[in-house]
Design a protein around this motif. Structure first.
Motif, mmCIF file in Angstrom:
data_model
loop_
_atom_site.group_PDB
_atom_site.id
_atom_site.type_symbol
_atom_site.label_atom_id
_atom_site.label_comp_id
_atom_site.label_asym_id
_atom_site.label_seq_id
_atom_site.Cartn_x
_atom_site.Cartn_y
_atom_site.Cartn_z
ATOM 1 N N ALA A 178 0.845 -1.191 0.000
ATOM 2 C CA ALA A 178 0.000 0.000 0.000
ATOM 3 C C ALA A 178 0.886 1.249 0.000
ATOM 4 C CB ALA A 178 -0.907 -0.008 1.225
ATOM 5 N N PRO A 179 0.383 2.355 -0.548
ATOM 6 C CA PRO A 179 1.166 3.602 -0.500
ATOM 7 C C PRO A 179 1.591 3.915 0.933
ATOM 8 C CG PRO A 179 -0.728 3.868 -1.916
ATOM 9 C CD PRO A 179 -0.891 2.531 -1.230
ATOM 10 N N SER A 180 2.821 4.354 1.080
ATOM 11 C CA SER A 180 3.414 4.551 2.399
ATOM 12 C C SER A 180 3.119 5.937 2.970
ATOM 13 C CB SER A 180 4.928 4.353 2.315
ATOM 14 O OG SER A 180 5.526 4.669 3.543
ATOM 15 N N GLU A 181 2.379 5.961 4.061
ATOM 16 C CA GLU A 181 2.117 7.227 4.764
ATOM 17 C C GLU A 181 3.411 7.786 5.347
ATOM 18 O OE1 GLU A 181 -0.648 8.928 4.691
ATOM 19 O OE2 GLU A 181 -1.696 7.364 3.601
ATOM 20 N N GLY A 182 4.300 6.888 5.771
ATOM 21 C CA GLY A 182 5.580 7.307 6.338
ATOM 22 C C GLY A 182 6.475 8.024 5.337
ATOM 23 N N LEU A 183 6.190 7.840 4.046
ATOM 24 C CA LEU A 183 6.953 8.516 2.992
ATOM 25 C C LEU A 183 6.111 9.574 2.285
ATOM 26 C CD1 LEU A 183 8.775 5.399 1.495
ATOM 27 C CD2 LEU A 183 9.719 7.131 3.025
ATOM 28 N N SER A 184 5.154 10.156 3.014
ATOM 29 C CA SER A 184 4.280 11.168 2.395
ATOM 30 C C SER A 184 5.070 12.374 1.891
ATOM 31 C CB SER A 184 3.191 11.608 3.365
ATOM 32 O OG SER A 184 3.759 12.181 4.516
ATOM 33 N N PHE A 185 6.221 12.655 2.487
ATOM 34 C CA PHE A 185 7.064 13.758 2.016
ATOM 35 C C PHE A 185 7.618 13.476 0.617
ATOM 36 C CE2 PHE A 185 9.857 10.828 4.119
ATOM 37 C CZ PHE A 185 11.032 10.842 3.381
ATOM 38 N N LEU A 186 7.556 12.213 0.171
ATOM 39 C CA LEU A 186 7.967 11.837 -1.188
ATOM 40 C C LEU A 186 6.773 11.594 -2.106
ATOM 41 C CD1 LEU A 186 10.846 9.277 -0.464
ATOM 42 C CD2 LEU A 186 11.069 11.610 -1.327
ATOM 43 N N GLY A 187 5.557 11.886 -1.621
ATOM 44 C CA GLY A 187 4.382 11.700 -2.453
ATOM 45 C C GLY A 187 3.694 10.361 -2.271
ATOM 46 N N ARG A 188 3.893 9.706 -1.126
ATOM 47 C CA ARG A 188 3.265 8.420 -0.800
ATOM 48 C C ARG A 188 3.552 7.333 -1.838
ATOM 49 N NH1 ARG A 188 -2.324 8.339 -0.303
ATOM 50 N NH2 ARG A 188 -2.076 6.481 0.932
ATOM 51 N N PRO A 189 4.809 7.013 -2.085
ATOM 52 C CA PRO A 189 5.121 5.942 -3.043
ATOM 53 C C PRO A 189 4.699 4.580 -2.511
ATOM 54 C CG PRO A 189 7.085 6.541 -1.832
ATOM 55 C CD PRO A 189 6.011 7.529 -1.429
ATOM 56 N N GLN A 190 4.604 3.632 -3.439
ATOM 57 C CA GLN A 190 4.326 2.243 -3.067
ATOM 58 C C GLN A 190 5.645 1.473 -3.037
ATOM 59 O OE1 GLN A 190 1.090 1.824 -6.228
ATOM 60 N NE2 GLN A 190 0.538 0.263 -4.725
ATOM 61 N N PRO A 191 6.062 0.964 -1.883
ATOM 62 C CA PRO A 191 7.227 0.079 -1.859
ATOM 63 C C PRO A 191 6.892 -1.211 -2.616
ATOM 64 C CG PRO A 191 6.691 0.879 0.343
ATOM 65 C CD PRO A 191 5.545 1.238 -0.542
ATOM 66 N N TYR A 192 7.892 -1.798 -3.259
ATOM 67 C CA TYR A 192 7.661 -3.038 -3.997
ATOM 68 C C TYR A 192 8.865 -3.962 -3.890
ATOM 69 C CZ TYR A 192 10.646 -1.148 -7.699
ATOM 70 O OH TYR A 192 11.712 -0.628 -8.399
ATOM 71 N N VAL A 193 8.613 -5.238 -4.141
ATOM 72 C CA VAL A 193 9.652 -6.242 -4.333
ATOM 73 C C VAL A 193 9.345 -6.937 -5.652
ATOM 74 C CG1 VAL A 193 10.181 -6.597 -1.889
ATOM 75 C CG2 VAL A 193 8.415 -7.982 -2.980
#
Length: 180
Positions: free
Chosen positions: A57-72
């Motif tokens: 899910a889009p990362s709230e913790g990275l909202s300063f980067l625009g809420r990216p989705q972490p992936y593998v």
């Protein structure tokens, strides 16, 4: 080393299916391997790449980067050439059915650690086991749960590990995304 990447692909897919509450989507794609672009030069590889991945899910913790989705993801080459596995961040940009998805990641590959042209003795291996993996995709939201994407994926070390050598590999293909 090749079986390690096959296992990584299977584990990525299994993790995505087994824990849907923790994931945003799974994706699978088929790519042409080593496509000629201005960003690479020939490393004499071929075949196709089968890619499996899992986007959180889009990362709230990275909202300063625009809420990216972490992936593998794991990418397995069908001819036994360079395969890779890794992770990163991607952004889904756009509100309608058509959207863009840029991303940046880091992968570990199983290509040869040294490869030389037999005539010129010029080195053309990938230069480092760990590589950057920028990508860009254009997607179309088919339904609430299904999207199709055409994407370009590049792997290289950006001349950070050897300023005179950086062939890289480009893959171009399509993938299907399934929201969970």
């Amino acid at each position: 080393m090749k079986s390690m990447f096959a296992r990584a692909a299977v584990l990525t897919f299994a993790a995505a299916v087994a824990t849907p509450a923790a994931a945003q989507e799974v994706f699978a794609g088929l790519y042409a391997h080593e496509v000629e672009t201005p960003f690479t030069f020939d490393v004499n590889e071929g075949g196709a790449d089968i890619e499996l991945g899992y986007r959180f899910a889009p990362s709230e913790g990275l909202s300063f980067l625009g809420r990216p989705q972490p992936y593998v993801l794991a990418s397995l080459n069908t001819e036994g050439d360079t395969s890779f596995a890794g992770g990163g961040l991607s952004w889904k940009l756009g509100k309608g059915k058509v959207y863009a998805r840029p991303g940046i990641g880091i992968v570990i590959h199983d290509g040869p650690s040294e490869r030389f042209d037999p005539e010129t003795r010029e080195r053309y291996d990938l230069g480092s086991r760990v590589l950057f993996s920028p990508e860009i995709a254009i997607g179309y939201q088919v339904s609430d749960r299904v999207a199709l994407e055409a994407s370009w994926v590049h792997i290289s070390h950006a001349q950070l590990f050897n300023s005179e050598q950086n062939p890289g590999i480009d893959m171009i293909g399509a993938r299907i995304n399934l929201s969970l």
